[in-house]
Design a protein around this motif. Structure first.
Motif, short mmCIF file in Angstrom:
data_model
loop_
_atom_site.label_atom_id
_atom_site.label_comp_id
_atom_site.label_asym_id
_atom_site.label_seq_id
_atom_site.Cartn_x
_atom_site.Cartn_y
_atom_site.Cartn_z
N ALA A 83 0.84 -1.20 0.00
CA ALA A 83 0.00 0.00 0.00
C ALA A 83 0.87 1.25 0.00
CB ALA A 83 -0.94 -0.01 1.20
N GLY A 84 1.96 1.21 0.76
CA GLY A 84 2.90 2.33 0.75
C GLY A 84 3.59 2.49 -0.58
N ILE A 85 3.93 1.36 -1.20
CA ILE A 85 4.56 1.41 -2.52
C ILE A 85 3.57 1.98 -3.53
CG2 ILE A 85 5.50 0.00 -4.40
CD1 ILE A 85 6.71 -1.83 -2.22
N LEU A 86 2.30 1.56 -3.45
CA LEU A 86 1.29 2.10 -4.36
C LEU A 86 1.17 3.62 -4.20
CD1 LEU A 86 -0.98 1.72 -6.43
CD2 LEU A 86 -2.54 1.34 -4.51
N ALA A 87 1.12 4.10 -2.96
CA ALA A 87 1.04 5.54 -2.72
C ALA A 87 2.24 6.25 -3.34
CB ALA A 87 0.96 5.83 -1.23
N LEU A 143 3.91 1.05 -13.26
CA LEU A 143 3.34 -0.22 -12.80
C LEU A 143 2.27 0.00 -11.72
CD1 LEU A 143 6.42 -2.60 -12.70
CD2 LEU A 143 4.57 -2.54 -14.36
N ARG A 144 1.89 1.26 -11.50
CA ARG A 144 0.89 1.55 -10.44
C ARG A 144 -0.43 0.83 -10.70
NH1 ARG A 144 1.26 6.10 -13.65
NH2 ARG A 144 2.95 7.01 -12.46
N ALA A 145 -0.88 0.74 -11.96
CA ALA A 145 -2.15 0.06 -12.26
C ALA A 145 -2.05 -1.43 -11.97
CB ALA A 145 -2.58 0.31 -13.70
N LEU A 147 -0.11 -2.85 -9.75
CA LEU A 147 -0.10 -3.01 -8.30
C LEU A 147 -1.49 -2.78 -7.72
CD1 LEU A 147 1.19 -3.54 -5.61
CD2 LEU A 147 2.16 -1.23 -5.65
N TYR A 148 -2.18 -1.78 -8.21
CA TYR A 148 -3.53 -1.50 -7.71
C TYR A 148 -4.43 -2.71 -7.95
CZ TYR A 148 -8.10 0.62 -7.12
OH TYR A 148 -9.38 0.89 -6.71
N ASP A 149 -4.38 -3.29 -9.14
CA ASP A 149 -5.19 -4.47 -9.45
C ASP A 149 -4.83 -5.64 -8.54
OD1 ASP A 149 -6.44 -3.03 -11.44
OD2 ASP A 149 -5.27 -3.92 -13.07
N TYR A 150 -3.55 -5.84 -8.31
CA TYR A 150 -3.08 -6.93 -7.44
C TYR A 150 -3.65 -6.76 -6.03
CZ TYR A 150 0.42 -9.97 -5.15
OH TYR A 150 1.06 -10.94 -4.42
N LEU A 151 -3.60 -5.54 -5.50
CA LEU A 151 -4.13 -5.28 -4.17
C LEU A 151 -5.65 -5.42 -4.12
CD1 LEU A 151 -1.82 -2.28 -3.23
CD2 LEU A 151 -1.98 -4.43 -1.97
N GLN A 152 -6.32 -5.01 -5.17
CA GLN A 152 -7.77 -5.13 -5.21
C GLN A 152 -8.24 -6.58 -5.20
OE1 GLN A 152 -10.22 -2.61 -4.97
NE2 GLN A 152 -8.35 -1.63 -4.27
N GLN A 164 4.89 -11.89 -10.28
CA GLN A 164 3.93 -11.62 -11.34
C GLN A 164 4.52 -10.67 -12.39
OE1 GLN A 164 -0.22 -10.56 -10.22
NE2 GLN A 164 0.15 -8.71 -11.39
N CYS A 165 5.35 -9.74 -11.93
CA CYS A 165 5.96 -8.74 -12.83
C CYS A 165 7.31 -9.19 -13.38
CB CYS A 165 6.14 -7.42 -12.08
SG CYS A 165 4.60 -6.62 -11.61
#
Length: 193
Positions: A83-87, A143-145, A147-152, A164-165
């Motif tokens: 979550a911190g990496i996504l931010a 790669l934010r999208a 990561l967002y999808d992975y977290l969702q 995955q990446c």
């Protein structure tokens, strides 16, 4: 500034958004080490060639502002370092984000230079000779999208997202001692330099 920085600007992201459970709830990045907060040592070691410093934090943002731009998690309930990496990926002004944890005052000073060498991989992270050090990584902000999808999907594993990446590990076994972090109050009394 070094040529590598001129050619490829990057943002430095310091992860300080955890709850500090093993530190009795204390904010690890602000713990005193040799007379200064841990985060001050990290900034001294790594920020000189960064184009900006971002601090992933969910409390004490006024204090962290002295060291970089505070970024709270955009996801609720402390879902972990991703979550911190996504931010950081969402808030970075540069195309590359160098990620480090807040609890190691003596990281390798050549971390960016070694992680940024030519590669076929989008993400590169450190390997200390014994274990993967996934929170020492160079990650493209685009790669934010992903990561967002992975977290969702409810996934929380940094290593899982890296796999995955098709992330690539970079050997830092010659500097293994530079990856010792402080997880318990008793660790603050030791030196790893």
């Amino acid at each position: 500034m070094p040529e590598t920085n001129a050619a490829q600007p990057y943002s430095l992201l310091i992860l300080a958004g955890g709850q500090g459970r093993r530190m009795q709830g204390k904010d690890k990045g602000l713990l005193d080490w040799q007379g200064r907060p841990l985060i001050a040592h990290i900034v001294d070691a790594l920020a000189e060639n960064a184009d900006e410093v971002l601090v992933s934090c969910n409390r004490n943002s006024d204090r962290y502002r002295d060291y970089g731009r505070p970024l709270p998690d955009t996801l609720p309930d402390f879902p972990g370092p991703l979550a911190g990496i996504l931010a950081g990926l969402e808030g970075a002004s540069q195309a590359q984000v160098l990620v480090v944890p807040c609890d190691n005052p003596c990281p390798p000073t050549d971390l960016y230079q070694r992680l940024s060498k030519q590669s076929t991989s989008a993400i590169r992270f450190a390997f200390d000779g014994e274990q993967d050090q996934v929170l020492y990584a160079l990650i493209p902000a685009n790669l934010r999208a992903s990561l967002y999808d992975y977290l969702q999907r409810g996934q929380r594993s940094v290593k899982g997202w890296f796999e995955q990446c098709h992330a690539e590990k970079v050997d830092f076994s010659d500097q293994a001692e530079r990856f010792k972090n402080m997880n318990r109050p008793s660790d603050a009394g030791r030196s790893n330099s």
